[in-house]
Motif scaffolding. Structure first.
Motif, PDB file in Angstrom:
ATOM      1  N   VAL A  10       3.946  -6.117 -10.315  1.00 43.24           N
ATOM      2  CA  VAL A  10       3.480  -5.268  -9.208  1.00 43.24           C
ATOM      3  C   VAL A  10       2.299  -4.412  -9.670  1.00 43.24           C
ATOM      4  O   VAL A  10       1.360  -4.189  -8.901  1.00 43.24           O
ATOM      5  CB  VAL A  10       4.639  -4.396  -8.663  1.00 43.24           C
ATOM      6  CG1 VAL A  10       4.134  -3.339  -7.698  1.00 43.24           C
ATOM      7  CG2 VAL A  10       5.681  -5.272  -7.983  1.00 43.24           C
ATOM      8  N   GLU A  11       2.320  -3.960 -10.913  1.00 44.16           N
ATOM      9  CA  GLU A  11       1.184  -3.184 -11.429  1.00 44.16           C
ATOM     10  C   GLU A  11      -0.086  -4.036 -11.460  1.00 44.16           C
ATOM     11  O   GLU A  11      -1.168  -3.548 -11.136  1.00 44.16           O
ATOM     12  CB  GLU A  11       1.487  -2.646 -12.831  1.00 44.16           C
ATOM     13  CG  GLU A  11       2.430  -1.466 -12.822  1.00 44.16           C
ATOM     14  CD  GLU A  11       2.824  -1.002 -14.216  1.00 44.16           C
ATOM     15  OE1 GLU A  11       2.708  -1.794 -15.194  1.00 44.16           O
ATOM     16  OE2 GLU A  11       3.269   0.147 -14.330  1.00 44.16           O
ATOM     17  N   ILE A  12       0.055  -5.303 -11.839  1.00 41.52           N
ATOM     18  CA  ILE A  12      -1.095  -6.215 -11.831  1.00 41.52           C
ATOM     19  C   ILE A  12      -1.620  -6.378 -10.409  1.00 41.52           C
ATOM     20  O   ILE A  12      -2.822  -6.281 -10.168  1.00 41.52           O
ATOM     21  CB  ILE A  12      -0.716  -7.583 -12.449  1.00 41.52           C
ATOM     22  CG1 ILE A  12      -0.475  -7.433 -13.946  1.00 41.52           C
ATOM     23  CG2 ILE A  12      -1.779  -8.631 -12.160  1.00 41.52           C
ATOM     24  CD1 ILE A  12       0.186  -8.638 -14.598  1.00 41.52           C
ATOM     25  N   TYR A  13      -0.720  -6.596  -9.466  1.00 41.61           N
ATOM     26  CA  TYR A  13      -1.095  -6.743  -8.055  1.00 41.61           C
ATOM     27  C   TYR A  13      -1.780  -5.474  -7.556  1.00 41.61           C
ATOM     28  O   TYR A  13      -2.795  -5.531  -6.868  1.00 41.61           O
ATOM     29  CB  TYR A  13       0.157  -7.050  -7.231  1.00 41.61           C
ATOM     30  CG  TYR A  13      -0.072  -7.120  -5.750  1.00 41.61           C
ATOM     31  CD1 TYR A  13      -0.762  -8.182  -5.181  1.00 41.61           C
ATOM     32  CD2 TYR A  13       0.426  -6.127  -4.904  1.00 41.61           C
ATOM     33  CE1 TYR A  13      -0.968  -8.251  -3.817  1.00 41.61           C
ATOM     34  CE2 TYR A  13       0.221  -6.190  -3.538  1.00 41.61           C
ATOM     35  CZ  TYR A  13      -0.475  -7.252  -2.998  1.00 41.61           C
ATOM     36  OH  TYR A  13      -0.685  -7.306  -1.643  1.00 41.61           O
ATOM     37  N   TRP A  14      -1.220  -4.320  -7.922  1.00 44.78           N
ATOM     38  CA  TRP A  14      -1.785  -3.028  -7.500  1.00 44.78           C
ATOM     39  C   TRP A  14      -3.203  -2.842  -8.063  1.00 44.78           C
ATOM     40  O   TRP A  14      -4.104  -2.426  -7.332  1.00 44.78           O
ATOM     41  CB  TRP A  14      -0.870  -1.898  -7.954  1.00 44.78           C
ATOM     42  CG  TRP A  14      -1.413  -0.538  -7.702  1.00 44.78           C
ATOM     43  CD1 TRP A  14      -1.473   0.122  -6.512  1.00 44.78           C
ATOM     44  CD2 TRP A  14      -1.992   0.342  -8.666  1.00 44.78           C
ATOM     45  NE1 TRP A  14      -2.055   1.350  -6.680  1.00 44.78           N
ATOM     46  CE2 TRP A  14      -2.378   1.512  -7.992  1.00 44.78           C
ATOM     47  CE3 TRP A  14      -2.220   0.255 -10.035  1.00 44.78           C
ATOM     48  CZ2 TRP A  14      -2.973   2.580  -8.640  1.00 44.78           C
ATOM     49  CZ3 TRP A  14      -2.799   1.309 -10.676  1.00 44.78           C
ATOM     50  CH2 TRP A  14      -3.178   2.459  -9.983  1.00 44.78           C
ATOM     51  N   GLU A  69      -0.106  -1.215   0.727  1.00 39.27           N
ATOM     52  CA  GLU A  69       1.103  -2.019   0.529  1.00 39.27           C
ATOM     53  C   GLU A  69       1.407  -2.141  -0.964  1.00 39.27           C
ATOM     54  O   GLU A  69       2.559  -2.034  -1.382  1.00 39.27           O
ATOM     55  CB  GLU A  69       0.918  -3.409   1.161  1.00 39.27           C
ATOM     56  CG  GLU A  69       2.060  -4.356   0.929  1.00 39.27           C
ATOM     57  CD  GLU A  69       3.346  -3.962   1.629  1.00 39.27           C
ATOM     58  OE1 GLU A  69       4.387  -4.562   1.307  1.00 39.27           O
ATOM     59  OE2 GLU A  69       3.334  -3.049   2.487  1.00 39.27           O
ATOM     60  N   ALA A  70       0.376  -2.350  -1.762  1.00 40.37           N
ATOM     61  CA  ALA A  70       0.565  -2.445  -3.219  1.00 40.37           C
ATOM     62  C   ALA A  70       1.085  -1.117  -3.773  1.00 40.37           C
ATOM     63  O   ALA A  70       1.958  -1.113  -4.648  1.00 40.37           O
ATOM     64  CB  ALA A  70      -0.745  -2.834  -3.892  1.00 40.37           C
ATOM     65  N   GLU A  71       0.585  -0.009  -3.261  1.00 37.82           N
ATOM     66  CA  GLU A  71       1.071   1.307  -3.720  1.00 37.82           C
ATOM     67  C   GLU A  71       2.535   1.503  -3.352  1.00 37.82           C
ATOM     68  O   GLU A  71       3.317   2.031  -4.142  1.00 37.82           O
ATOM     69  CB  GLU A  71       0.221   2.423  -3.120  1.00 37.82           C
ATOM     70  CG  GLU A  71      -1.138   2.550  -3.763  1.00 37.82           C
ATOM     71  CD  GLU A  71      -2.007   3.621  -3.107  1.00 37.82           C
ATOM     72  OE1 GLU A  71      -1.613   4.190  -2.052  1.00 37.82           O
ATOM     73  OE2 GLU A  71      -3.093   3.883  -3.648  1.00 37.82           O
ATOM     74  N   GLU A 130       8.225   1.562  -5.188  1.00 38.81           N
ATOM     75  CA  GLU A 130       9.579   1.015  -5.126  1.00 38.81           C
ATOM     76  C   GLU A 130       9.991   0.419  -6.471  1.00 38.81           C
ATOM     77  O   GLU A 130      11.123   0.606  -6.918  1.00 38.81           O
ATOM     78  CB  GLU A 130       9.673  -0.048  -4.034  1.00 38.81           C
ATOM     79  CG  GLU A 130       9.615   0.512  -2.634  1.00 38.81           C
ATOM     80  CD  GLU A 130       9.561  -0.576  -1.563  1.00 38.81           C
ATOM     81  OE1 GLU A 130       9.572  -1.781  -1.915  1.00 38.81           O
ATOM     82  OE2 GLU A 130       9.504  -0.210  -0.376  1.00 38.81           O
ATOM     83  N   SER A 131       9.082  -0.288  -7.112  1.00 42.90           N
ATOM     84  CA  SER A 131       9.391  -0.898  -8.416  1.00 42.90           C
ATOM     85  C   SER A 131       9.639   0.169  -9.475  1.00 42.90           C
ATOM     86  O   SER A 131      10.564   0.045 -10.289  1.00 42.90           O
ATOM     87  CB  SER A 131       8.254  -1.817  -8.861  1.00 42.90           C
ATOM     88  OG  SER A 131       8.190  -2.942  -8.034  1.00 42.90           O
TER      89      SER A 131
END
Length: 147
Positions: A98-102, A21-23, A28-29
């Motif tokens: 989003v990169e942090i979350y990923w 999901e993170a990927e 998308e971002s």
């Protein structure tokens, strides 16, 4: 020991879903940022071309109404460019989040994989030890054939 491994497999599966999901969100971002950058470049190019048309039309003589029309449109293009820049800033900020979350999801997945590997290795060692004990016991209880 098998229950422990089953729990780790379940946790790894959940971590894998979160990572995927993170990927997806990261892709998308990144796409939104690329689209915003392309839109801004296109808008800037269009604004430059329109200003050049305005200058060329000014050399050939323009009425005051024509000048006002050109200037109003250039002002609208400038305002739209500012809005596009703001949208790009927001997209980049979202991409950072989003990169942090990923990264966190990747690290969590990696940690779960290591824990599962460690538990499986421990189970294998425990099984090897138990097998060796059984073999040792059989060897002690076996009568030699020469007696």
């Amino acid at each position: 020991m098998s229950k422990k491994i089953d729990r780790f497999k379940l946790l790894l599966d959940l971590a894998e879903r979160k990572r995927k999901e993170a990927e997806r969100l990261l892709g998308e971002s990144q796409q939104r940022v690329a689209q915003a950058e392309a839109g801004l470049r296109q808008l800037s190019q269009y604004q430059l071309e329109y200003q050049q048309q305005f200058q060329a039309a000014g050399r050939n003589g323009l009425s005051s109404g024509g000048i006002q029309t050109y200037q109003a449109f250039i002002n609208k293009l400038s305002a739209t460019s500012l809005q596009q820049e703001q949208a790009l800033k927001q997209s980049r900020a979202q991409l950072e989040q989003v990169e942090i979350y990923w990264r966190q999801a990747m690290a969590h997945h990696k940690a779960m994989q290591k824990l599962l590997d460690k538990a499986q290795e421990e189970q294998r060692r425990h099984g090897d030890k138990r097998l060796q004990q059984e073999l040792d016991e059989r060897a002690q209880h076996t009568r030699p054939t020469y007696i």
